[in-house]
Design a protein around this motif. Sequence first.
Motif, PDB file in Angstrom:
ATOM      1  N   LYS B 107       0.727  -1.408   0.323  1.00 19.21           N
ATOM      2  CA  LYS B 107      -0.345  -0.138  -0.288  1.00 19.21           C
ATOM      3  C   LYS B 107       1.297   1.186   0.314  1.00 19.21           C
ATOM      4  CE  LYS B 107      -3.646   2.070   1.051  1.00 19.21           C
ATOM      5  NZ  LYS B 107      -5.378   1.869   1.633  1.00 19.21           N
ATOM      6  N   LEU B 108       2.021   1.059   0.713  1.00 21.65           N
ATOM      7  CA  LEU B 108       3.037   2.461   1.094  1.00 21.65           C
ATOM      8  C   LEU B 108       3.352   2.486  -0.562  1.00 21.65           C
ATOM      9  CD1 LEU B 108       4.821   1.810   3.722  1.00 21.65           C
ATOM     10  CD2 LEU B 108       3.649   3.776   3.582  1.00 21.65           C
ATOM     11  N   LYS B 109       3.303   1.386  -1.383  1.00 23.12           N
ATOM     12  CA  LYS B 109       4.518   1.921  -2.492  1.00 23.12           C
ATOM     13  C   LYS B 109       3.400   2.567  -3.313  1.00 23.12           C
ATOM     14  CE  LYS B 109       8.177  -1.465  -2.215  1.00 23.12           C
ATOM     15  NZ  LYS B 109       9.300  -2.364  -3.073  1.00 23.12           N
ATOM     16  N   ALA B 110       2.515   2.037  -3.371  1.00 26.21           N
ATOM     17  CA  ALA B 110       1.052   1.914  -4.087  1.00 26.21           C
ATOM     18  C   ALA B 110       0.683   4.183  -4.234  1.00 26.21           C
ATOM     19  CB  ALA B 110       0.078   1.515  -4.361  1.00 26.21           C
ATOM     20  N   THR B 111       0.605   4.071  -2.879  1.00 28.49           N
ATOM     21  CA  THR B 111      -0.266   5.463  -2.164  1.00 28.49           C
ATOM     22  C   THR B 111       0.929   6.646  -2.351  1.00 28.49           C
ATOM     23  OG1 THR B 111      -0.895   4.220  -0.739  1.00 28.49           O
ATOM     24  CG2 THR B 111      -0.906   6.730  -0.494  1.00 28.49           C
ATOM     25  N   PRO B 112      -0.099   8.183  -3.443  1.00 30.94           N
ATOM     26  CA  PRO B 112       0.551   9.199  -3.604  1.00 30.94           C
ATOM     27  C   PRO B 112       1.718   9.919  -2.412  1.00 30.94           C
ATOM     28  CG  PRO B 112      -2.091   9.366  -4.631  1.00 30.94           C
ATOM     29  CD  PRO B 112      -0.817   7.675  -3.815  1.00 30.94           C
ATOM     30  N   LYS B 113       3.228  10.385  -2.803  1.00 26.09           N
ATOM     31  CA  LYS B 113       2.951  11.287  -1.570  1.00 26.09           C
ATOM     32  C   LYS B 113       2.377  11.656  -1.070  1.00 26.09           C
ATOM     33  CE  LYS B 113       7.185  13.315  -0.264  1.00 26.09           C
ATOM     34  NZ  LYS B 113       8.119  14.281  -0.464  1.00 26.09           N
ATOM     35  N   ALA B 114       1.234  12.709  -0.796  1.00 27.21           N
ATOM     36  CA  ALA B 114       0.688  13.383  -0.585  1.00 27.21           C
ATOM     37  C   ALA B 114      -0.291  12.704   0.573  1.00 27.21           C
ATOM     38  CB  ALA B 114      -0.325  13.962  -1.756  1.00 27.21           C
ATOM     39  N   ALA B 115      -1.189  11.190  -0.588  1.00 26.79           N
ATOM     40  CA  ALA B 115      -1.620  10.900   0.644  1.00 26.79           C
ATOM     41  C   ALA B 115      -1.366   9.614   2.303  1.00 26.79           C
ATOM     42  CB  ALA B 115      -2.782   9.549  -0.619  1.00 26.79           C
ATOM     43  N   ILE B 116      -0.074   9.575   1.735  1.00 22.17           N
ATOM     44  CA  ILE B 116       0.209   8.465   3.056  1.00 22.17           C
ATOM     45  C   ILE B 116       0.186   8.854   4.064  1.00 22.17           C
ATOM     46  CG2 ILE B 116       2.917   7.803   3.836  1.00 22.17           C
ATOM     47  CD1 ILE B 116       3.611   7.370   1.094  1.00 22.17           C
ATOM     48  N   PRO B 117       0.179  10.321   4.414  1.00 22.69           N
ATOM     49  CA  PRO B 117      -0.184  10.530   6.564  1.00 22.69           C
ATOM     50  C   PRO B 117      -1.327  10.359   6.948  1.00 22.69           C
ATOM     51  CG  PRO B 117       1.137  12.454   4.851  1.00 22.69           C
ATOM     52  CD  PRO B 117       0.521  12.059   4.511  1.00 22.69           C
ATOM     53  N   ALA B 118      -2.582  10.204   5.768  1.00 21.12           N
ATOM     54  CA  ALA B 118      -4.064   9.902   6.152  1.00 21.12           C
ATOM     55  C   ALA B 118      -4.012   8.053   6.239  1.00 21.12           C
ATOM     56  CB  ALA B 118      -4.897  10.138   5.044  1.00 21.12           C
ATOM     57  N   VAL B 119      -3.072   7.571   5.333  1.00 20.31           N
ATOM     58  CA  VAL B 119      -3.235   6.108   5.313  1.00 20.31           C
ATOM     59  C   VAL B 119      -2.672   5.291   6.330  1.00 20.31           C
ATOM     60  CG1 VAL B 119      -1.824   3.699   4.117  1.00 20.31           C
ATOM     61  CG2 VAL B 119      -3.156   5.823   2.638  1.00 20.31           C
ATOM     62  N   ILE B 120      -1.357   6.585   7.015  1.00 19.98           N
ATOM     63  CA  ILE B 120      -0.828   5.999   8.464  1.00 19.98           C
ATOM     64  C   ILE B 120      -1.493   6.225   9.229  1.00 19.98           C
ATOM     65  CG2 ILE B 120       1.434   6.455   9.464  1.00 19.98           C
ATOM     66  CD1 ILE B 120       2.527   7.254   7.130  1.00 19.98           C
ATOM     67  N   ALA B 121      -2.006   6.868   9.406  1.00 19.41           N
ATOM     68  CA  ALA B 121      -3.574   7.577  10.421  1.00 19.41           C
ATOM     69  C   ALA B 121      -4.632   6.027  11.002  1.00 19.41           C
ATOM     70  CB  ALA B 121      -3.450   8.599  10.489  1.00 19.41           C
ATOM     71  N   GLY B 122      -4.735   5.631   8.866  1.00 20.48           N
ATOM     72  CA  GLY B 122      -6.385   5.016   8.832  1.00 20.48           C
ATOM     73  C   GLY B 122      -5.466   3.526   9.982  1.00 20.48           C
ATOM     74  N   TRP B 123      -4.298   3.080   9.697  1.00 23.19           N
ATOM     75  CA  TRP B 123      -3.348   2.030  10.264  1.00 23.19           C
ATOM     76  C   TRP B 123      -3.198   2.162  11.657  1.00 23.19           C
ATOM     77  CZ3 TRP B 123       0.944   2.447   6.455  1.00 23.19           C
ATOM     78  CH2 TRP B 123       0.326   1.323   4.610  1.00 23.19           C
ATOM     79  N   LEU B 124      -2.493   3.142  12.186  1.00 23.26           N
ATOM     80  CA  LEU B 124      -2.961   3.598  13.667  1.00 23.26           C
ATOM     81  C   LEU B 124      -3.869   3.530  14.285  1.00 23.26           C
ATOM     82  CD1 LEU B 124      -0.230   5.965  13.700  1.00 23.26           C
ATOM     83  CD2 LEU B 124       0.626   3.956  14.678  1.00 23.26           C
ATOM     84  N   ASP B 125      -5.227   4.333  13.818  1.00 17.94           N
ATOM     85  CA  ASP B 125      -6.715   3.745  14.455  1.00 17.94           C
ATOM     86  C   ASP B 125      -6.735   2.369  14.744  1.00 17.94           C
ATOM     87  OD1 ASP B 125      -6.687   6.443  14.549  1.00 17.94           O
ATOM     88  OD2 ASP B 125      -8.189   6.573  12.917  1.00 17.94           O
TER      89      ASP B 125
END
Lengths: 348, 523
Positions: B107-125
């Motif tokens: 997922k990290l490799k496929a996600t555009p840079k700007a969207a990465i923080p939101a993806v990480i926050a979702g995982w942390l939740d």
Amino acid sequence: MPSVPASNWIKVTSDGLHVVPGGFTIDPVRPVERAVITHGHGDHARGGNKTVLATAETLGIMRERFGPNSGTQTAAYDEPITVGDVRVTFVPAGHVLGSAQILLEYGGTRVVVSGDYKRRRDPTCPPFVVTPCDVFITEATFALPVFCHPDDHGEIGRLLQSLKLFPERTHLVGAYALGKAQRVIMLLRELGYDAPLYLHGAMLGLCEMYQRFGVDLGDLRLVSSTKPADLVGQIVLCPPGALADRWSRRMHEPVSAMASGWMRIRQRAKQRGVELPLVISDHADWNELLQTVREVKPGEVWITHGREEALAHALGTMGVPAKALSLVGYEDENDDDLTGATPPGTAA
Amino acid sequence: MKAFAALLDHLIYQPSRNGKLRLLADYFATTPDPDRGYGLAALTGTLDIPHAKPAMLRDLIMARVDPALFAYSYDYVGDLAETIALMWPSASENVEPAPRLGEIVAKLKATPKAAIPAVIAGWLDGLDATARWALLKVLTGGLRIGVSARLAKTALAQWGNLDIADIEELWHGHAPPYTEIFAWAEKRGPKPAAMAANTFRPFMLSHAIEDHEFAALEPAEFVAEWKWDGIRVQVAGSILGQARLFARSGDDISHTFPDVVGAARFDAVLDGELLVRGTGTNPASFGDLQQRLNRKTVTRKMLESYPAFVRVYDILFVEGEDLRALPWTERRKRLEAFMANVPPQFDLSPVVDFKTWDELTTIRASSRGAGMEGLMLKRRDAAYTGGRPKGPWFKWKRDPLTVDAVLMYAQRGHGKRSSFYSDYTFGVWSADDLVPIGKAYFGFTDAELKQIDSWVRNNTTERFGPVRAVAPGLVLEVAFDAAQKSSRHKSGIALRFPRVSRIRWDKPAAEADNLENVAKLVE
């Protein structure tokens, strides 16, 4: 008649929290004429005071530690006593056996000195009772949002699981000799562990005292009268300081565990060489500190010791005025409950 | 992620090497592909994911908790990943199920840079505190859990009953999730294919020589070389312009030194010292090289101000031929022939002539110059053997310099030392004032650390967060390899490799050294 502000009659002195119209000091760090003691831990209950007012259990603990003391007066929970011009009521604090909050009433003002306290169930002592007041004087040992104590059965479950995984190793659990040790024992019993538990010599007196007060700790034995081979696969309790002491060398490949709220921080556990950290605390965690203030609904909060800045800040944002008293002498500088100092009078 | 988080959580508390090897083996045995391969990559520092910057993670937590409380907590905990993991508010509902490590990487490799923080926050939740901590460690890169890349590979070797040297040889020809290597370790697949000749090969390392050892050594059997004060590297050249540069750890540092890598258009693998040009043939000080290290991007100005080059010690491969089994004398001949025709980013490290150990002792004593760390002694008949074999190679560092300095500030350490004041800023006298000249955080025992820690607590004059200023009263004898001029330090001096050599409890602070004396040691 307007009420008399607490700051007019409660003073922070080098002895501790001095209640002027009552002529007594709460948890004095130096011997005084009249002491009122919240609970038996060595930093709150010290020897040498001329008269002592405390619960029967606390007085028992003090006798265990300092020998017979004269000039004692026993306080029962929830029964007001008049001391000087102040009405004093002991209220359960849920910290350890005999621990109390002290409700002080004078000049129309109600002040609660909480001492150390927790909100979780503890099979060894009655639970904390919320007591509304004008000024709530609280501890702040774990007053950072990183401290969130997990369920204690879960932690003890991890100890039992480790015992199953390493049946050839002695599980050595560092725990405070007063309170923590007995709570760990009771939690083990609640989870069905009824094998004998082995004790460091420093634990015995207090455990026996708990049993005299009706806390049934089950089959307890002394390490010193057990053959090392018989300790294989057993649980041994010792004061934190004994974990890394030469004393522990008699154990077979010990797994060193520690029951403390500080175990929440990995590097603290690592520093102590702890392999199995058990996050079990007798203090309120962050959420419980805030919850307690919300329930007690005080006009203001004074903070005795711990992470005062963080708690004062958080209470400020909740609209509760709070100030740090900067009391010295209590175990506040980080993890003193881990420094290994054996409480006075409990030497091995 | 759960399995990997449990592994890290167990590893961090496991004091014994064998215990760590067992935990790792158990993880390899019970975790499926590709998760275990990515786990191995995280442990060996080869996980190729866009690393999360601490500042971005800080922003994420700041948006969720009171910044003041975060600051108090971080100061107390001393580790960003752990602070965030412990403070992250538990999400109430609609959390996604905990992702697998392989899913996270994909997922990290496929996600555009700007969207990465939101993806990480979702995982942390969706994770518990332990898994959050492990995820943040992986995302920020440095795990720092007491497991080196070498130990992780050793565990893999032991678990699969393989030779660690075989794994190191083929390691750089493969990428995470290393499914071929795992198949080979589980005897489900063949030994993974041989790689191109020009790639990383295990370094040959040396032992420090002790004075008493010389008597048993025959000078004629050894050759001496300067030990340059840079960083040891391996250059895997490529005539197609795909050269790579490796540090001793096996890390690929090509991107930091495009000047060197770009010039390595030859078909050979060289072993040498990475240095920055000084005056004439002399290299500049290590301080200058430091300007170039650990940079993600390199500016043109950097390349011009601090031009890097490699001073070559040895040759391992040339035109596909493996020279490592040849004796040093043979390799040296091949190296000298090869070096006759290379670009200026590479030069030959000269051999130091000597007949007797006494003569060499004199040469070593006079060798205090920029960029020199001491001497290397190599057996003339020795093959190039990866690892640290005993006997063929010795390092003979020059003696350190020392200065008696006064402790000025102490800072709480990180990690294992987070409750100890363990990082010391020390200074020397300039008239009646102390001027800081450096920082040291090792050279003392754990028992001494405890003593200094309590001295610091008892002699604090001011507190600035994790730093305490102390009254001038404790003298530290500080050893260092060289003193260099520095415009970045107020004192004008920078010490190379300072460490506490003795704690002078006996010495009054007023009798410590002064700045003039230290300035005389500058080379």
